[in-house]
Design an enzyme around this catalytic site. Structure first.
Site, PDB file in Angstrom:
ATOM      1  N   CYS A   2       0.869  -1.198  -0.129  1.00  0.00           N
ATOM      2  CA  CYS A   2      -0.124   0.030  -0.075  1.00  0.00           C
ATOM      3  C   CYS A   2       0.736   1.104   0.021  1.00  0.00           C
ATOM      4  O   CYS A   2       2.021   1.230   0.464  1.00  0.00           O
ATOM      5  CB  CYS A   2      -0.822   0.059   1.318  1.00  0.00           C
ATOM      6  SG  CYS A   2      -1.779  -1.508   1.421  1.00  0.00           S
ATOM      7  N   ARG A  27       4.799  -0.104  -6.318  1.00  0.00           N
ATOM      8  CA  ARG A  27       4.915  -0.972  -5.047  1.00  0.00           C
ATOM      9  C   ARG A  27       3.810  -2.088  -5.122  1.00  0.00           C
ATOM     10  O   ARG A  27       3.807  -2.975  -4.313  1.00  0.00           O
ATOM     11  CB  ARG A  27       4.857  -0.098  -3.930  1.00  0.00           C
ATOM     12  CG  ARG A  27       5.742   1.030  -3.711  1.00  0.00           C
ATOM     13  CD  ARG A  27       5.403   1.976  -2.478  1.00  0.00           C
ATOM     14  NE  ARG A  27       5.597   1.142  -1.161  1.00  0.00           N
ATOM     15  CZ  ARG A  27       6.927   1.280  -0.597  1.00  0.00           C
ATOM     16  NH1 ARG A  27       7.754   1.542  -0.983  1.00  0.00           N
ATOM     17  NH2 ARG A  27       6.958   0.582   0.614  1.00  0.00           N
ATOM     18  N   TRP A  75      -3.343  -2.563  -1.383  1.00  0.00           N
ATOM     19  CA  TRP A  75      -3.016  -3.945  -1.832  1.00  0.00           C
ATOM     20  C   TRP A  75      -3.654  -4.648  -0.685  1.00  0.00           C
ATOM     21  O   TRP A  75      -3.473  -4.757   0.473  1.00  0.00           O
ATOM     22  CB  TRP A  75      -1.559  -3.962  -1.674  1.00  0.00           C
ATOM     23  CG  TRP A  75      -0.843  -5.334  -1.985  1.00  0.00           C
ATOM     24  CD1 TRP A  75      -0.588  -5.644  -3.388  1.00  0.00           C
ATOM     25  CD2 TRP A  75      -0.576  -6.621  -1.504  1.00  0.00           C
ATOM     26  NE1 TRP A  75       0.046  -6.787  -3.773  1.00  0.00           N
ATOM     27  CE2 TRP A  75      -0.048  -7.503  -2.505  1.00  0.00           C
ATOM     28  CE3 TRP A  75      -0.677  -6.899  -0.273  1.00  0.00           C
ATOM     29  CZ2 TRP A  75       0.322  -8.694  -2.299  1.00  0.00           C
ATOM     30  CZ3 TRP A  75      -0.026  -8.307   0.066  1.00  0.00           C
ATOM     31  CH2 TRP A  75       0.340  -9.236  -0.840  1.00  0.00           C
ATOM     32  N   ASN A  99      -1.732   2.240   5.927  1.00  0.00           N
ATOM     33  CA  ASN A  99      -0.626   1.012   5.570  1.00  0.00           C
ATOM     34  C   ASN A  99      -0.563   0.179   6.947  1.00  0.00           C
ATOM     35  O   ASN A  99      -0.349   0.752   7.897  1.00  0.00           O
ATOM     36  CB  ASN A  99       0.509   1.279   5.042  1.00  0.00           C
ATOM     37  CG  ASN A  99       0.317   2.031   3.641  1.00  0.00           C
ATOM     38  OD1 ASN A  99      -0.718   2.397   2.989  1.00  0.00           O
ATOM     39  ND2 ASN A  99       1.529   2.836   3.150  1.00  0.00           N
ATOM     40  N   GLY A 100      -0.734  -1.167   6.669  1.00  0.00           N
ATOM     41  CA  GLY A 100      -0.340  -2.039   7.754  1.00  0.00           C
ATOM     42  C   GLY A 100      -1.558  -2.631   7.950  1.00  0.00           C
ATOM     43  O   GLY A 100      -2.705  -2.908   7.475  1.00  0.00           O
ATOM     44  N   GLU A 483      18.107 -17.653  -7.995  1.00  0.00           N
ATOM     45  CA  GLU A 483      17.803 -16.480  -8.203  1.00  0.00           C
ATOM     46  C   GLU A 483      17.175 -16.303  -9.701  1.00  0.00           C
ATOM     47  O   GLU A 483      16.133 -15.647  -9.836  1.00  0.00           O
ATOM     48  CB  GLU A 483      18.747 -15.392  -7.997  1.00  0.00           C
ATOM     49  CG  GLU A 483      18.661 -13.912  -8.152  1.00  0.00           C
ATOM     50  CD  GLU A 483      17.454 -13.258  -7.610  1.00  0.00           C
ATOM     51  OE1 GLU A 483      16.773 -13.666  -6.446  1.00  0.00           O
ATOM     52  OE2 GLU A 483      16.895 -12.296  -8.187  1.00  0.00           O
ATOM     53  N   LYS A 487      13.404 -15.202 -10.692  1.00  0.00           N
ATOM     54  CA  LYS A 487      12.982 -13.893 -11.560  1.00  0.00           C
ATOM     55  C   LYS A 487      11.920 -14.370 -12.670  1.00  0.00           C
ATOM     56  O   LYS A 487      11.180 -13.721 -12.877  1.00  0.00           O
ATOM     57  CB  LYS A 487      14.357 -13.500 -12.030  1.00  0.00           C
ATOM     58  CG  LYS A 487      14.540 -12.163 -12.465  1.00  0.00           C
ATOM     59  CD  LYS A 487      14.969 -11.128 -11.183  1.00  0.00           C
ATOM     60  CE  LYS A 487      14.222 -11.583  -9.963  1.00  0.00           C
ATOM     61  NZ  LYS A 487      14.520 -10.787  -8.760  1.00  0.00           N
ATOM     62  N   GLU A 490       8.467 -15.044 -11.132  1.00  0.00           N
ATOM     63  CA  GLU A 490       7.934 -13.876 -10.712  1.00  0.00           C
ATOM     64  C   GLU A 490       7.261 -12.971 -11.712  1.00  0.00           C
ATOM     65  O   GLU A 490       6.246 -12.394 -11.632  1.00  0.00           O
ATOM     66  CB  GLU A 490       8.438 -12.967  -9.484  1.00  0.00           C
ATOM     67  CG  GLU A 490       9.721 -12.215 -10.085  1.00  0.00           C
ATOM     68  CD  GLU A 490      10.182 -11.455  -8.820  1.00  0.00           C
ATOM     69  OE1 GLU A 490       9.499 -10.828  -7.995  1.00  0.00           O
ATOM     70  OE2 GLU A 490      11.520 -11.499  -8.726  1.00  0.00           O
ATOM     71  N   HIS A 506      18.586 -37.186  -7.435  1.00  0.00           N
ATOM     72  CA  HIS A 506      17.860 -37.755  -6.393  1.00  0.00           C
ATOM     73  C   HIS A 506      16.308 -37.286  -6.525  1.00  0.00           C
ATOM     74  O   HIS A 506      15.657 -37.319  -5.411  1.00  0.00           O
ATOM     75  CB  HIS A 506      18.521 -36.707  -5.004  1.00  0.00           C
ATOM     76  CG  HIS A 506      19.866 -37.156  -4.849  1.00  0.00           C
ATOM     77  ND1 HIS A 506      20.253 -38.487  -4.097  1.00  0.00           N
ATOM     78  CD2 HIS A 506      21.036 -36.835  -5.134  1.00  0.00           C
ATOM     79  CE1 HIS A 506      21.475 -38.401  -4.234  1.00  0.00           C
ATOM     80  NE2 HIS A 506      22.130 -37.213  -4.775  1.00  0.00           N
ATOM     81  N   LYS A 603       6.216  -4.398  -4.390  1.00  0.00           N
ATOM     82  CA  LYS A 603       7.575  -4.211  -4.266  1.00  0.00           C
ATOM     83  C   LYS A 603       8.203  -4.224  -2.827  1.00  0.00           C
ATOM     84  O   LYS A 603       9.165  -4.978  -2.629  1.00  0.00           O
ATOM     85  CB  LYS A 603       7.901  -2.547  -4.619  1.00  0.00           C
ATOM     86  CG  LYS A 603       9.319  -2.286  -4.554  1.00  0.00           C
ATOM     87  CD  LYS A 603      10.269  -3.225  -5.899  1.00  0.00           C
ATOM     88  CE  LYS A 603      11.725  -3.107  -5.800  1.00  0.00           C
ATOM     89  NZ  LYS A 603      12.254  -4.032  -6.441  1.00  0.00           N
TER      90      LYS A 603
HETATM   91  C1  AGP Z   1      12.498  -9.833  -5.836  1.00  0.00           C
HETATM   92  O1  AGP Z   1      12.490  -9.801  -7.192  1.00  0.00           O
HETATM   93  C2  AGP Z   1      11.422 -10.051  -5.142  1.00  0.00           C
HETATM   94  N1  AGP Z   1      10.224  -9.182  -5.693  1.00  0.00           N
HETATM   95  C3  AGP Z   1      11.149 -10.252  -3.712  1.00  0.00           C
HETATM   96  O2  AGP Z   1      11.763 -11.580  -3.627  1.00  0.00           O
HETATM   97  C4  AGP Z   1      12.148  -9.323  -2.776  1.00  0.00           C
HETATM   98  O3  AGP Z   1      13.537  -9.424  -2.993  1.00  0.00           O
HETATM   99  C5  AGP Z   1      11.911  -9.620  -1.269  1.00  0.00           C
HETATM  100  O4  AGP Z   1      10.395  -9.398  -1.151  1.00  0.00           O
HETATM  101  C6  AGP Z   1      12.588  -8.741  -0.341  1.00  0.00           C
HETATM  102  O5  AGP Z   1      12.689  -7.359  -0.602  1.00  0.00           O
HETATM  103  P1  AGP Z   1      13.356  -6.415   0.250  1.00  0.00           P
HETATM  104  O6  AGP Z   1      14.756  -6.762  -0.154  1.00  0.00           O
HETATM  105  O7  AGP Z   1      12.787  -5.131   0.114  1.00  0.00           O
HETATM  106  O8  AGP Z   1      13.481  -6.846   1.668  1.00  0.00           O
END
Ligand code: AGP
Length: 608
Positions: A2, A27, A75, A99-100, A483, A487, A490, A506, A603
């Site tokens: 949010c 975000r 959100w 927010n929260g 990683e 990527k 997501e 395995h 974000k």
């Molecule tokens: C990364 O591409 C993601 N969107 C997500 O995993 C992100 O890295 C994670 O939420 C941690 O965020 P931060 O680095 O702001 O703590």
């Protein structure tokens, strides 16, 4: 997640609120709304499900010159994304954005019998609670807010306006960030400083447990216990160019391509290739304290967690007598893990606001363990609560998928490892190759990006049809593969998982068929032959493989080889990650999805 904006000043509040909300779009959100209040106390509330563009359509018929207002991108947590659940929420004469999460909203709601609830949100409960103390203006708004917040359990960043006091805003925070922009005849509010860029360079970051009464020319901050707070005005470093696409189609591509420069910023003043030393001022640990470190805990979520894993592989190669445990914050916060006294914790977060990572930081601090932040967002909660830290300085990362932050987080942590090793007296002949490669990395990154972008763009077309992918690697290439898989999944919604090459037999080998494609990282070096045999195993089962390698010897007939030409030996897996970033980007473009704002994601994840 949010976003909050607020305005009180001489200009049209609606203009700032809409432009500010657009800045916060990255975000992640599913509905939005604004309310402004006229001098005579008439409120104009506009809310819409979906994107800000929907809100703007409604705004076109409701233009106002009002000088006070608040806005929000929501959100969904409590209640579906809908207009009625969108903020601002009204109760009597007040409007609130939040927010929260209000954890005790059910208990509070049961007591608020006079309010006719229209939404399913916890936020409307808080609005009604504030209004119950406000008693239609019989008490100052700021006092009503304080009384209500004293009853609240949970997290909040809030902004409140009243039609009865149309020249002021009240804001407060606990666990959810808020920045106050100090302008000329105007005061602005946002949950993220990027919304303030271009309006003012002067900002006050509110702390947990503080509430502020804002008018266009005054900012009064107090704690919930009525103790006055003398605010520190800080400079916002971000400039407009950093939050614009700069000629690229998407922020994701811009942020991938700007990694030579963003890493340069991470290294600036910290690495001396000539005399082979690394110097980090931020952690604030003395040589003696560094020498004593026996155990490193690295905490993060998602990409930050992967950065910690990858950095851990490096640090243990050159730092003697040290154990490294990289942990997922959402798990670690509930584990009963024993932390030896001679530990240091690295708290890794691009945003510096991730709820689980922050919770771990607080738990670890309670145990008296020194905490070091590896953070990007300057002035963020984690940056302010750690004992010391190293900002990665990559500038705003707007695309939800983290790319440039990952690369710099890895190197910032490796530099921290090198400072420990230096203090422990590790021979410079062992450390020098790392330092030399780090100093040369920005230029190598540029070469790899320039050399592979067209190839990856071309091959991505052949892989956009797949719904499943397997990423493979050994040693440091394994966390890099993790990683890469994150990527891809997501942004392109392809089901992608990473496995250590040695784990193939395995279980995961059973998956290989025409539904899958595989991305294998094959760095040159002592484990090359082993990785090549694993590639053969997949190939023999009809795998559709892309191999990313810097080896001249790799000659298996896989579908595609992305050869990266680099002099780097140690950091080749980090360079291979650039190829995977590009692959995720181009597959997503081919699939036609929203690259910068993938569905269901935010974000910065400021709720648990
Ligand atoms: C990364 O591409 C993601 N969107 C997500 O995993 C992100 O890295 C994670 O939420 C941690 O965020 P931060 O680095 O702001 O703590």
């Amino acid at each position: 997640m949010c976003g909050i904006v607020g305005y009180v000043g001489d200009k049209k509040a609606q203009d700032f609120l809409i432009s500010g909300l657009k800045r916060l779009e990255y975000r992640g959100y599913d509905s939005a709304g604004i309310v402004t209040v006229s001098e005579k106390g008439k409120a104009t509330l506009i809310r819409a499900k979906g994107k800000i563009a929907e809100l703007e359509k409604k705004l076109a018929k409701n233009k106002r010159d009002d000088n006070v207002g608040i806005g929000h991108t929501r959100w969904a947590t409590h209640g579906e994304p809908s207009e009625k659940n969108a903020h601002p929420h009204q109760a009597g004469s007040i409007y609130l954005v939040h927010n929260g999460i209000i954890e005790n909203y059910k208990e509070l709601k049961a007591e608020l019998k006079e309010h006719d609830f229209k939404s399913e949100t916890d936020t409307e409960v808080l609005a009604a609670l504030i209004n119950s103390f406000y008693k239609d203006g019989k008490h100052p708004l700021v006092n009503a807010v304080v009384q209500a917040l004293k009853l609240v359990k949970g997290t909040y960043g809030i902004a409140v306006v009243s039609v009865l006091e149309p020249s002021e805003l009240v804001v407060a925070r606990s666990g959810s960030p808020l920045v106050i922009g100090v302008g000329h005849n105007e005061t602005l509010v946002a949950s993220d400083a990027s919304a303030l860029v271009g309006h003012t360079k002067r900002a006050i970051y509110l702390n947990d447990g503080e509430v502020a009464l804002l008018t266009k020319n005054s900012i009064e901050i107090k704690t919930l216990n009525a103790e006055p707070v003398s605010a520190k005005v800080e400079e916002i470093e971000t400039n407009l160019a950093a939050i614009q696409k700069g000629g690229y189609d998407h922020f994701l591509l811009k942020e991938i391509m700007e990694q030579p420069d963003s890493l340069r910023e991470t290294l600036r003043g910290r690495v001396n290739a000539e005399n082979g030393t690394v110097r980090l001022g931020g952690p604030g640990l003395s040589e003696a304290e560094l020498r004593k470190i026996k155990h490193l805990i690295i905490v993060g979520c998602g990409t930050a967690y992967h950065a910690g894993l990858l950095a851990g592989y490096y640090i243990e190669k050159f730092t003697p007598e040290i154990t490294i445990e990289t942990v997922i914050a959402s798990e670690y916060r509930y584990r009963d893990a024993y932390i030896p006294k001679d530990s240091v914790a690295l708290i890794v977060s691009q945003s510096g606001e991730t709820a689980d990572t922050l919770a771990c930081l607080r738990e670890i601090k309670k145990q008296g363990i020194p905490t070091i932040g590896i953070v990007n967002a300057i002035g963020s909660t984690i940056a302010r609560e750690v004992d010391g830290g190293t900002y990665v300085h990559v500038g705003p990362e707007i695309s939800v998928a983290s790319t440039k932050a990952f690369t710099s987080q890895v190197i910032a942590m490796v530099m921290f490892g090198l400072t420990i090793a230096q203090a422990k007296g590790v021979k410079s002949s062992i450390l020098a190759p790392y330092i030399k490669e780090i100093a040369g990395l920005p230029e190598e990154i540029r070469k790899v990006l320039d050399g592979s972008v067209e190839t990856v763009k071309k091959i991505a077309k052949d892989y956009a049809k797949y719904d499943h992918a397997i990423y493979l690697g050994r040693d440091a290439a394994y966390p890099a593969a993790m990683e890469g898989a994150l990527k891809l999944k997501e942004v392109s919604y392809t089901d992608a998982n990473a496995y250590a090459f040695g784990e193939l037999k395995h279980g995961p080998l059973a998956l290989v068929d025409d539904r899958f494609f595989e991305v294998a990282l094959v760095p040159d070096g002592v484990l090359l032959e082993k990785s090549v045999s694993n590639v053969q195993e997949v190939l023999a089962r009809g795998g559709h493989m892309i191999v990313v390698t810097n080896s001249d010897e790799f000659d298996l007939p896989v579908e595609n080889v992305v050869k990266i030409t680099t002099s780097m030996k140690l950091f080749a897996p980090l360079l291979m990650n650039l190829v995977m970033q590009l692959l995720a980007y181009y597959i997503t473009v081919d699939k036609g999805y929203n690259v910068d704002q993938p569905r269901n994601l935010a974000k910065s994840v400021t709720v648990e």
